[in-house]
Design a protein around this motif. Structure first.
Motif, PDB file in Angstrom:
ATOM      1  N   VAL A 178      45.166 -70.518  14.457  1.00  0.00           N
ATOM      2  CA  VAL A 178      45.132 -70.971  13.061  1.00  0.00           C
ATOM      3  C   VAL A 178      43.825 -70.433  12.490  1.00  0.00           C
ATOM      4  CG1 VAL A 178      45.074 -72.966  11.512  1.00  0.00           C
ATOM      5  CG2 VAL A 178      46.401 -73.090  13.643  1.00  0.00           C
ATOM      6  N   VAL A 179      43.883 -69.835  11.308  1.00  0.00           N
ATOM      7  CA  VAL A 179      42.661 -69.340  10.657  1.00  0.00           C
ATOM      8  C   VAL A 179      42.468 -70.110   9.359  1.00  0.00           C
ATOM      9  CG1 VAL A 179      41.445 -67.351   9.676  1.00  0.00           C
ATOM     10  CG2 VAL A 179      42.998 -67.019  11.623  1.00  0.00           C
ATOM     11  N   ALA A 180      41.263 -70.638   9.167  1.00  0.00           N
ATOM     12  CA  ALA A 180      40.958 -71.357   7.924  1.00  0.00           C
ATOM     13  C   ALA A 180      39.967 -70.537   7.109  1.00  0.00           C
ATOM     14  CB  ALA A 180      40.370 -72.728   8.239  1.00  0.00           C
ATOM     15  N   TYR A 181      40.387 -70.156   5.900  1.00  0.00           N
ATOM     16  CA  TYR A 181      39.469 -69.461   4.994  1.00  0.00           C
ATOM     17  C   TYR A 181      38.727 -70.508   4.178  1.00  0.00           C
ATOM     18  CZ  TYR A 181      37.739 -67.119   0.860  1.00  0.00           C
ATOM     19  OH  TYR A 181      36.936 -66.695  -0.171  1.00  0.00           O
ATOM     20  N   GLU A 182      37.409 -70.592   4.413  1.00  0.00           N
ATOM     21  CA  GLU A 182      36.594 -71.570   3.697  1.00  0.00           C
ATOM     22  C   GLU A 182      35.412 -70.868   3.040  1.00  0.00           C
ATOM     23  OE1 GLU A 182      37.245 -75.833   5.249  1.00  0.00           O
ATOM     24  OE2 GLU A 182      35.592 -74.962   6.364  1.00  0.00           O
ATOM     25  N   PRO A 183      35.544 -70.510   1.763  1.00  0.00           N
ATOM     26  CA  PRO A 183      34.397 -69.907   1.077  1.00  0.00           C
ATOM     27  C   PRO A 183      33.278 -70.937   0.992  1.00  0.00           C
ATOM     28  CG  PRO A 183      36.212 -70.323  -0.470  1.00  0.00           C
ATOM     29  CD  PRO A 183      36.710 -70.702   0.886  1.00  0.00           C
ATOM     30  N   VAL A 184      32.097 -70.575   1.496  1.00  0.00           N
ATOM     31  CA  VAL A 184      31.009 -71.543   1.632  1.00  0.00           C
ATOM     32  C   VAL A 184      30.632 -72.160   0.274  1.00  0.00           C
ATOM     33  CG1 VAL A 184      28.640 -71.863   2.471  1.00  0.00           C
ATOM     34  CG2 VAL A 184      30.160 -70.278   3.644  1.00  0.00           C
ATOM     35  N   TRP A 185      30.726 -71.357  -0.788  1.00  0.00           N
ATOM     36  CA  TRP A 185      30.351 -71.838  -2.119  1.00  0.00           C
ATOM     37  C   TRP A 185      31.310 -72.909  -2.639  1.00  0.00           C
ATOM     38  CZ3 TRP A 185      34.408 -70.579  -5.323  1.00  0.00           C
ATOM     39  CH2 TRP A 185      35.211 -69.522  -4.913  1.00  0.00           C
ATOM     40  N   ALA A 186      32.447 -73.082  -1.987  1.00  0.00           N
ATOM     41  CA  ALA A 186      33.417 -74.080  -2.449  1.00  0.00           C
ATOM     42  C   ALA A 186      33.407 -75.339  -1.587  1.00  0.00           C
ATOM     43  CB  ALA A 186      34.820 -73.475  -2.456  1.00  0.00           C
ATOM     44  N   ILE A 187      32.549 -75.363  -0.548  1.00  0.00           N
ATOM     45  CA  ILE A 187      32.549 -76.502   0.374  1.00  0.00           C
ATOM     46  C   ILE A 187      31.663 -77.620  -0.152  1.00  0.00           C
ATOM     47  CG2 ILE A 187      31.915 -77.305   2.683  1.00  0.00           C
ATOM     48  CD1 ILE A 187      32.751 -74.606   3.767  1.00  0.00           C
ATOM     49  N   GLY A 188      32.266 -78.761  -0.415  1.00  0.00           N
ATOM     50  CA  GLY A 188      31.523 -79.946  -0.821  1.00  0.00           C
ATOM     51  C   GLY A 188      30.872 -79.818  -2.190  1.00  0.00           C
ATOM     52  N   THR A 189      31.267 -78.818  -2.963  1.00  0.00           N
ATOM     53  CA  THR A 189      30.612 -78.568  -4.244  1.00  0.00           C
ATOM     54  C   THR A 189      31.480 -78.995  -5.424  1.00  0.00           C
ATOM     55  OG1 THR A 189      31.591 -76.369  -4.309  1.00  0.00           O
ATOM     56  CG2 THR A 189      29.377 -76.548  -3.368  1.00  0.00           C
ATOM     57  N   GLY A 190      32.747 -79.270  -5.160  1.00  0.00           N
ATOM     58  CA  GLY A 190      33.669 -79.579  -6.251  1.00  0.00           C
ATOM     59  C   GLY A 190      34.181 -78.299  -6.891  1.00  0.00           C
ATOM     60  N   GLU A 191      33.612 -77.178  -6.467  1.00  0.00           N
ATOM     61  CA  GLU A 191      34.001 -75.857  -6.984  1.00  0.00           C
ATOM     62  C   GLU A 191      35.118 -75.334  -6.092  1.00  0.00           C
ATOM     63  OE1 GLU A 191      32.484 -72.317  -9.300  1.00  0.00           O
ATOM     64  OE2 GLU A 191      31.294 -74.107  -8.919  1.00  0.00           O
ATOM     65  N   VAL A 192      36.355 -75.384  -6.556  1.00  0.00           N
ATOM     66  CA  VAL A 192      37.460 -74.961  -5.696  1.00  0.00           C
ATOM     67  C   VAL A 192      37.834 -73.526  -6.036  1.00  0.00           C
ATOM     68  CG1 VAL A 192      39.224 -75.894  -7.256  1.00  0.00           C
ATOM     69  CG2 VAL A 192      39.736 -75.662  -4.832  1.00  0.00           C
ATOM     70  N   ALA A 193      38.087 -72.731  -4.995  1.00  0.00           N
ATOM     71  CA  ALA A 193      38.567 -71.376  -5.266  1.00  0.00           C
ATOM     72  C   ALA A 193      39.940 -71.518  -5.908  1.00  0.00           C
ATOM     73  CB  ALA A 193      38.656 -70.604  -3.960  1.00  0.00           C
ATOM     74  N   GLY A 194      40.277 -70.659  -6.821  1.00  0.00           N
ATOM     75  CA  GLY A 194      41.591 -70.725  -7.454  1.00  0.00           C
ATOM     76  C   GLY A 194      42.671 -70.370  -6.454  1.00  0.00           C
ATOM     77  N   PRO A 195      43.906 -70.807  -6.714  1.00  0.00           N
ATOM     78  CA  PRO A 195      45.005 -70.448  -5.827  1.00  0.00           C
ATOM     79  C   PRO A 195      45.091 -68.940  -5.605  1.00  0.00           C
ATOM     80  CG  PRO A 195      45.740 -72.076  -7.426  1.00  0.00           C
ATOM     81  CD  PRO A 195      44.331 -71.704  -7.797  1.00  0.00           C
ATOM     82  N   GLU A 196      44.750 -68.149  -6.642  1.00  0.00           N
ATOM     83  CA  GLU A 196      44.828 -66.677  -6.496  1.00  0.00           C
ATOM     84  C   GLU A 196      43.754 -66.180  -5.528  1.00  0.00           C
ATOM     85  OE1 GLU A 196      43.236 -67.748  -9.605  1.00  0.00           O
ATOM     86  OE2 GLU A 196      45.128 -68.837  -9.801  1.00  0.00           O
ATOM     87  N   ASP A 197      42.566 -66.825  -5.553  1.00  0.00           N
ATOM     88  CA  ASP A 197      41.509 -66.432  -4.608  1.00  0.00           C
ATOM     89  C   ASP A 197      41.948 -66.736  -3.179  1.00  0.00           C
ATOM     90  OD1 ASP A 197      39.634 -65.684  -6.597  1.00  0.00           O
ATOM     91  OD2 ASP A 197      39.087 -67.779  -6.906  1.00  0.00           O
ATOM     92  N   ALA A 198      42.534 -67.917  -2.990  1.00  0.00           N
ATOM     93  CA  ALA A 198      43.004 -68.310  -1.659  1.00  0.00           C
ATOM     94  C   ALA A 198      44.094 -67.339  -1.190  1.00  0.00           C
ATOM     95  CB  ALA A 198      43.537 -69.740  -1.688  1.00  0.00           C
ATOM     96  N   GLN A 199      45.013 -67.008  -2.093  1.00  0.00           N
ATOM     97  CA  GLN A 199      46.104 -66.094  -1.748  1.00  0.00           C
ATOM     98  C   GLN A 199      45.572 -64.696  -1.439  1.00  0.00           C
ATOM     99  OE1 GLN A 199      49.136 -66.018  -0.852  1.00  0.00           O
ATOM    100  NE2 GLN A 199      49.517 -63.816  -1.085  1.00  0.00           N
TER     101      GLN A 199
END
Ligand SMILES: O=C(CO)COP(=O)(O)O
Length: 271
Positions: A178-199
């Motif tokens: 299982v691979v989890a993509y976790e952009p560090v700037w979005a962790i615990g910041t309330g700043e969520v990557a957009g669905p397009e960024d995740a995709q």
């Protein structure tokens, strides 16, 4: 195995809660009990969407007892493991111990381990292999910091981490990963990557897995997104074609909120 809502082959969505260093063993049991009751009240079908929690090590024995005693369908795992099997490694936890406690999964390479504990890709590759040696499935976390995102090299950076961390795995092992993509700037910041960024990133990871192994392997690997996921944004992210689940931090400490994320399909149906 069932077909996931986003129409992806037969990858069962995985909703994972990383409790980080929260919840002592008493609080952890209460949280898990509330989560199980909420999901059971909602008649959650665990064969459609898998739920897993990652408590602190000191909670794991209690979690095992509760899961076994109440026959819960909730999976659990450790937040880290040693690259070694046993010996003079004070403070470390062997994959063997996790296996013995019934852990199905273990997080490897969470950004907080990479930064606070300076874990290198070489160490993380050894940890991934240690997980397989002890029959625990690694949930390998990768992702870029803000500066790299701003420089526009986030895909290359994340794929470099992936390549280094899975080096030397057999195709059979890789298919279970299982691979989890976790952009560090979005962790615990309330700043969520957009669905397009995740995709975008999950598609790039799947393409890389095809290169490294083959298309069959790449089609089996579950790819999660993590970083400020909540019930209000989870369904939109999970709708993306290559996103097969989410890794949730803060919101997994609230049983009602986490249960709502596990039940994301009901949000898709109602709009
Ligand atoms: O690091 C995370 C999960 O592993 C994400 O944490 P948050 O959901 O609190 O942003």
């Amino acid at each position: 195995m069932t077909t996931s809502t986003n129409g992806n082959f037969d990858r069962t969505p995985l909703i994972a809660g990383n409790w980080k260093m929260n919840m002592d063993h008493v609080q952890g049991i209460t949280l898990l009990q509330k989560l199980a009751w909420t999901l059971s009240d909602a008649k959650h079908d665990y064969s459609r969407v898998e739920a897993a929690v990652f408590p602190p090590f000191t909670d794991l024995r209690g979690v095992q007892t509760l899961v076994q005693g109440d026959e819960l369908d909730i999976a659990y795992g450790g937040q880290d493991l040693s690259q070694f099997d046993s010996g003079a490694y004070t403070g470390d936890i062997s994959g063997q111990f996790l296996n013995k406690l019934g852990c199905k999964y273990v997080l490897v390479g969470h950004s907080e381990r990479r930064t606070i504990h300076a874990e290198s890709d070489e160490v993380l590759n050894a940890k991934v292999k240690a997980a397989y040696r002890h029959n625990v499935i690694p949930v390998l976390c990768v992702g870029e910091g803000l500066e790299i995102r701003q420089a526009g090299t986030h895909v290359q950076h994340t794929l470099d981490q992936l390549r280094a961390d899975v080096e030397g795995l057999t195709a059979e092992q890789a298919a279970e990963l299982v691979v989890a993509y976790e952009p560090v700037w979005a962790i615990g910041t309330g700043e969520v990557a957009g669905p397009e960024d995740a995709q975008e990133m999950c598609a790039a990871i799947r393409a890389e897995l095809t290169e490294l192994f083959d298309a069959d392997v790449a089609a089996k690997v579950r790819l999660l997104y993590g970083g400020s996921v909540k019930a209000s944004n989870a369904a939109a992210i999970l709708k993306e074609r290559d996103v097969d689940g989410v890794l949730v931090g803060g919101a997994s400490l609230d049983p009602a909120e986490f249960a709502n994320i596990v039940r994301f399909e009901s949000h898709l149906v109602t709009g």
